[in-house]
Design a protein around this motif. Structure first.
Motif, PDB file in Angstrom:
ATOM      1  N   SER A 124     -27.814  44.070  92.567  1.00 31.36           N
ATOM      2  CA  SER A 124     -27.554  44.304  91.146  1.00 31.36           C
ATOM      3  C   SER A 124     -26.103  44.065  90.812  1.00 31.36           C
ATOM      4  N   ARG A 148     -24.671  41.685  88.085  1.00 27.87           N
ATOM      5  CA  ARG A 148     -23.976  42.264  86.950  1.00 27.87           C
ATOM      6  C   ARG A 148     -22.594  41.635  86.790  1.00 27.87           C
ATOM      7  N   THR A 164     -31.598  44.984  86.315  1.00 25.03           N
ATOM      8  CA  THR A 164     -30.170  44.998  86.038  1.00 25.03           C
ATOM      9  C   THR A 164     -29.758  43.711  85.320  1.00 25.03           C
ATOM     10  N   ASP A 209     -25.842  54.837  85.174  1.00 24.36           N
ATOM     11  CA  ASP A 209     -26.726  53.851  85.784  1.00 24.36           C
ATOM     12  C   ASP A 209     -27.336  54.323  87.107  1.00 24.36           C
TER      13      ASP A 209
END
Lengths: 793, 386
Positions: free
Chosen positions: A599, A603, A721, B249
């Motif tokens: 992720s 990201r 994500t 998150d």
């Protein structure tokens, strides 16, 4: 002379003739002759005659010539009737012969009788003379005796007075002797003391004591008593010194005590003195024992067996000696008063308890120093010896609580030992983990992609199991048959169930799970650096424990330690459940960590790029290749430890098939309306309808114990994500096209890892869709171009 | 007791921005800002008629760009602030401005929904919060309990304190703070504490939470690594001055005592994806809402760390009447629990807000433009009240 006729007339009585009446001479001739013949041992002529004449004739009948009822007439008639003439003739001659012989016998007898009578008369005449002489002498004797009696009476009457005097004198004599003894007593005692004949002295003194005490009011006796007391005090002093000296052997000591007690020394004081003396020696021994403990904090000088040995041989055995001699001296004496015995006993018990307490504290300190967790046998043997010796001591002195306390110490030591083993096991496990971490972190060798996880797992699992086994073996020593304390209730029950099973094994398994769970809690939050591979490895380890290892270990334990008590124990199932839960959490965490790593890459790649002003895509971005690479290596990694798992309907050409669906029909139908400015509502409608038919996706959700499920989880997290990041950005035309390319590339490679490829398609659709929404100038790239770019690599 | 069904309202555009009309305490009213790159963006004024379970809406055009954040003035019903994206020369900038809505919409007009589309009205610009020197605006926060004259905006790594002057027509930068450190630091969200005379602000950047004193603009506390991942949102407990909730998150909601920030007081891990929003109920601070991109909203009952740990406290008068009975009742501590999970959304939920008028009602907004109005379960409501 008159006796003669009587002698003559009584032959029948002499020979024992029955019937006192004399038979007529005519009638009883033959009978008498026969009887006489019998008496003199002669043959019976009548018998012979009868035998010849008439055998079978009745005896005593009238025909029996020798019978009493013989009737000559009947006899004759009978003869006449029965016998022939010749017989008669014979009978007659025979008869005549018999009569003749009988007559001659008669004559002989008469002569003999007469001779005897004559000699008897002579004898009687002689006796008559002798008796007359004797009578004279007797008279003389009587006269003499009378004279003697008279003399004797006279003598005794004269001696009467003197006798009384003598008796009195002899009484005075003994009294004087006693007095002399008393007067001499001090001197004697002194002498005895000088000669060290203490026993003699005490004997003398005890003889005289009561008298002295009785007459102490008289000055002279008083003096003697004082002297004696002085001497005896001196003596007692000496005895005490000797007693205190103690070196003079048990027998001497006993004598000392005996004498002192006879001297009415207070027993209590003696006991105290004896004990305090013994205490000195024993305490000295304890001190030497204490020095063997070594410096505080330092290592002990001797090993524990030697220490206990020394303690047993020196201290405990001396203690036994002291107890034995003490009991002999003070307690077990028959003549003792009950309360003295009790007092002495109480003192002894207090003394022993006090000293043993010190000893115990030393032993405990020593046991506490025993920290090495290797071989246990030395400790067990030491404890056994310790315990055994205490049994002996306890037998000597049942009133003390030494045995119970000793057992208590053994139990405590055992518990401590178990705790140490648990700690050691935990440390071992931690070391294993460290080793595994190191080998995971070790620089990869060329040609070897990653360390062999299965091998690592196997090694770790085996070494932990071995360690458990060896610890079990060590602990098992405590319950060996030849160990004296192994039959104590603690070792039969609580030790096995609560100690070994619960405390050690269950505790260890729980700590394994606990340690493993800690990896889930710390990482992520505090930036912990647990390598994800370790999580995977531990998860598999816990799962293995759940499936087999736990039940194996517990069965092994239960077999070795037959649990006899019924305290509640942790069931296997709950342990397994715990292990499984731990495995699940570890695996979930692994998925999360790996998902987050990927992720993070995605990201960063989305966030740092200026998507509005990007150039037309020519390549798949490197980060996507990296994502696929990483996913592949994770796949390999997980594949080493977990089974494949089940996929939903999958076909070899699935990438092609979905590709076509994705590129032409579905994608077009979804995106086309959104590009037409006229109908903004339709976009939502369509996408909502689409969603109605797809299931809700839980992103961070528990995974199953197989490779596909794990990979699905990781990919889900990564793509979600990606989606969320895309939604936060604004794209230019080429930005959208780049995302299209990237997503198609992911589509090509990721489907093979997941259980349901539609999931990947759905998420990728969503990403491209969202990008299109966020695009200022949404002009999608031709699908054929995308394919070309992706196939180029 | 059956709970009334949730009321769903669909917007035509995607949307992230939601706020209650803070100054309104009688009517239930929410403001929603849309996100569209292609069409004129809108602000929907949503009126909820609680009795009839009906939604009335009014639409205002927000022409300057897509709305990323919206907040309503606590003092003036007609004033609101937005953060919006502006595209200039293929450069995307996020700016902030204060607006006034037309007078007749302030208290809501009850027109029929049918003709609402025809009479769309425009917002009146009061002033821009000039950020040319500071970067993109992440959010604008009004001073709570204030007179609507003070604002804080977060722009990249700047914390800016504004004074609104001349009846809000001019915004003057009165103070600012700069977040310095390695790399590109960027505030993601902030919250102004209603306690301490409104002198404290908490901000989030990356995984950290910081507290600021607005008088000195100095940092007063710092929770490093508050969450494993990015921190998405914060909220202060309205009744306990040191308590702060955060979400992020790592799928967690955490509760902090700002006096001791080494460990969270409580952690909830119920969502299966990022948590974007966390909100304390204004009146009953045990009720905590959280919205997540797993499309769920979770209502939790955090009794143990609320200002009413033993339930509703009874007045002294009542207590004297039936002392024994009440003591028994108040003594038993309640358990923290999840009250409800609301699953009416099908896309990520980026905003969830309690109504400022009705403490038992809240709205949530998902990316696909769906606004859902929900109520606290009636059973729980009565449990708290009685």
């Amino acid at each position: 002379c008159s006796p003669l006729p009587s002698l003559w007339l009584s032959p029948g009585e002499d020979v024992g003739c029955p019937g006192g009446s004399p038979a007529g001479p005519g009638r009883g001739r033959l009978g008498a002759a026969g009887r006489e013949a019998a008496a003199y041992g002669l043959p019976d002529p009548a018998g012979e005659a009868r035998g010849g004449l008439a055998p079978g004739e009745d005896f005593g009948g009238p025909t029996d010539i020798n019978g009493a009822h013989f009737d000559p007439e009947v006899f004759l008639t009978k003869l006449r009737k029965e016998c022939s003439l010749a017989q008669l003739m014979d009978c007659e001659t025979d008869m005549v012969k018999q009569i003749r012989s009988l007559d001659s016998d008669m004559q002989t007898l008469v002569y003999e009788n007469y001779n005897k009578f004559i000699s008897a008369t002579d004898t009687i005449r002689k006796m008559k003379n002798d008796f007359k002489k004797m009578e004279d002498e007797m008279d003389c004797l009587a006269a003499n005796m009378a004279v003697i009696t008279e003399f004797s009476a006279r003598i005794s009457s004269t001696l009467q007075d003197q006798h009384e005097q003598i008796t009195k004198l002899s009484g005075v004599h003994t009294l004087l002797r006693k007095l002399q003894f008393l007067f001499e007593l001090p001197a004697r005692l002194t002498k005895c003391v000088e000669l060290e004949a203490y026993g003699q002295a005490v004997r003398y003194y005890s003889k005289a004591r009561s008298i002295l005490h009785q007459y102490q009011h008289m000055p002279s006796f008083q003096g003697i008593q004082d002297d004696c007391q002085k001497i005896m005090a001196n003596l007692a002093q000496k005895l005490r010194e000797k007693f205190r000296d103690g070196g003079s052997g048990a027998k001497d000591l006993a004598e000392c005590v005996e004498l002192l007690l006879q001297l009415d020394e207070p027993a209590e004081e003696l006991c105290d003195e004896f004990l305090s003396h013994a205490r000195c020696r024993l305490e000295a021994e304890l001190e030497t024992l204490e020095t063997e403990l070594g410096q505080p904090g330092g290592a002990p000088i001797t090993d524990i067996l030697e220490f206990i040995d020394r303690g047993c041989n020196i201290f405990v055995s001396n203690m036994c000696l002291v107890i034995a001699s003490y009991q002999e001296l003070f307690v077990s004496r028959e003549d003792k008063v009950q309360d003295i015995t009790r007092m002495a006993q109480d003192k002894l018990v207090a003394f022993v308890n006090c000293l043993m307490e010190t000893y115990f504290s030393l032993v405990e300190r020593r046991i506490q120093l025993e920290k090495g967790v290797g071989d246990n046998s030395l400790l067990v043997r030491a404890l056994d010896r310790f315990h055994r010796r205490l049994q002996a001591l306890a037998k000597l002195l049942p009133a003390s609580n030494v045995a119970a306390e000793g057992t208590e110490i053994v139990v405590r030591a055992t518990k401590e030992r178990i705790r140490q083993y648990l700690l050691a096991l935990q440390n071992f496990y931690q070391d294993c983990l460290t080793d595994v971490r190191q080998s995971l972190a070790a620089p990869r060798l060329a040609g070897k992609e990653s360390p062999n996880l299965a091998e690592l797992l196997g090694n770790m699992s085996a070494s932990v199991l071995n360690q458990i086994k060896s610890v079990l073996a060590y602990v098992h020593l405590f319950t060996a048959k030849d160990i004296t304390f192994s039959n104590k209730p603690y070792f039969k029950g609580e030790f096995c169930s609560q100690g070994v099973r619960e405390g050690l094994i269950v505790g260890f398994i729980k700590s394994i799970c606990q340690t493993a769970r800690q990896f889930c809690e710390t990482t992520g939050d505090k930036g912990g650096s647990t390598p994800p591979t370790l999580l995977l490895l531990l998860s598999r380890l816990c799962l293995d424990y759940e499936t087999s290892t736990i039940s194996y270990i517990l069965t092994l334990t239960d077999e070795q330690f037959l649990v006899q008590d019924h305290t509640p124990i942790t069931p296997v199932t709950s342990l397994c459940a715990e292990a499984r839960e731990t495995a699940q959490r570890l695996l979930n965490h692994y998925v999360k960590v790996q998902g987050l790593i990927i992720s993070q890459m995605l990201r960063k790649s989305v966030e740092t790029r200026d998507w509005v002003n990007t150039i037309e895509p020519r390549n798949v971005r490197a980060v996507m290749k990296r994502v696929v690479e990483d996913t592949t290596s994770i796949d390999v990694q997980v594949g080493l430890l977990y089974e494949e798992g089940i996929r939903k309907a999958q076909s070899s050409d699935s990438s092609k098939r979905t590709f076509s669906v994705y590129s032409s029909s579905r994608q077009q139908s979804r995106y086309a309306p959104s590009y037409t400015p006229s109908a903004p509502l339709d976009t939502n409608l369509l996408s909502n309808i689409q969603k109605l038919f797809s299931e809700r996706i839980d992103i961070f959700s528990p995974v199953e114990f197989n490779k596909v499920s794990v990979l699905t989880g990781i990919i889900k997290i990564s793509l979600k994500t990606f989606l969320e990041c895309v939604r936060l950005r604004t794209f230019g035309r080429y930005g959208l096209q780049q995302i299209q390319v990237d997503c198609y590339y992911l589509q090509l490679y990721l489907w093979r890892f997941v259980c349901d490829e539609n999931l990947v398609h759905f998420l990728l659709d969503e990403i491209v869709g969202s990008t299109a929404h966020r695009c200022l100038d949404p002009v999608p790239m031709e699908q054929s171009v995308i394919e070309v770019i992706c196939e180029r690599g | 007791m059956e709970d009334a069904a949730p009321v769903i309202y669909g917007l035509e555009f995607q949307a992230r921005a939601l706020t209650p009309q803070t100054a309104e305490t009688d009517a239930i009213r929410f403001l929603v800002g849309t996100q569209s790159l292609k069409y004129d963006n809108q602000i929907h004024i949503i009126d909820f008629d609680d009795e009839n379970n009906i939604i009335n809406k009014n639409v205002l055009i927000h022409q300057v760009g897509e709305i990323w954040h919206i907040s309503a003035s606590p003092a003036d019903k007609g004033v609101l602030a937005t953060c919006y994206n502006k595209t200039l020369d293929s450069k995307v900038m996020t700016c902030a401005a204060v607006w006034r809505m037309p007078k007749e919409l302030e208290s809501g007009s009850h027109e029929s929904p049918d003709d609402s589309s025809s009479n769309t009205q425009t917002l009146e610009l009061l002033c821009h919060l000039d950020n040319t020197a500071h970067g993109n605006m992440a959010c604008v926060i009004w001073e709570p309990m204030g007179d609507g004259k003070k604002l804080i905006s977060l722009a990249d790594n700047h914390l800016l304190l504004w004074d609104l002057q001349e009846s809000s027509s001019n915004a003057v930068l009165s103070n600012s703070a700069l977040l310095e450190g390695k790399g590109q630091l960027k505030f993601t969200s902030g919250r102004w504490s209603p306690h301490h005379n409104c002198t404290q602000v908490a901000t989030a950047n990356d995984t950290a939470i910081r507290g600021w004193d607005t008088r000195s603009m100095r940092q007063i506390y710092y929770i490093e690594n508050a969450h494993g991942q990015l921190v998405r949102d914060l909220d202060f407990n309205p009744n306990k001055q040191y308590y702060l909730a955060s979400c992020g998150d790592d799928c967690k909601v955490k509760f902090w005592d700002t006096r001791n920030v080494t460990e969270p007081v409580k952690t909830l891990e119920e969502h299966s994806h990022w948590v974007w929003n966390v909100r304390y109920n204004h009146s009953h601070d045990q009720l905590v809402l959280s919205g997540s991109s797993d499309s769920r909203i979770i209502l939790s009952n955090m009794v143990s760390i609320s200002s009413e740990p033993f339930g509703h406290l009874v007045d002294d008068d009542e207590l004297s009447d039936q002392e024994d009975h009440h003591q028994e009742k108040t003594k038993e501590p309640l358990q923290d629990s999840i009250i409800a999970t609301y699953e009416e959304h099908e896309d990520s939920v980026y905003a969830v807000e309690w109504s400022s008028a009705d403490p038992w009602l809240f709205a949530s907004l998902s990316y696909d433009g769906r606004l859902v109005i929900n109520r606290v379960p009636r059973a729980l409501k009565y449990h708290i009240l009685l």
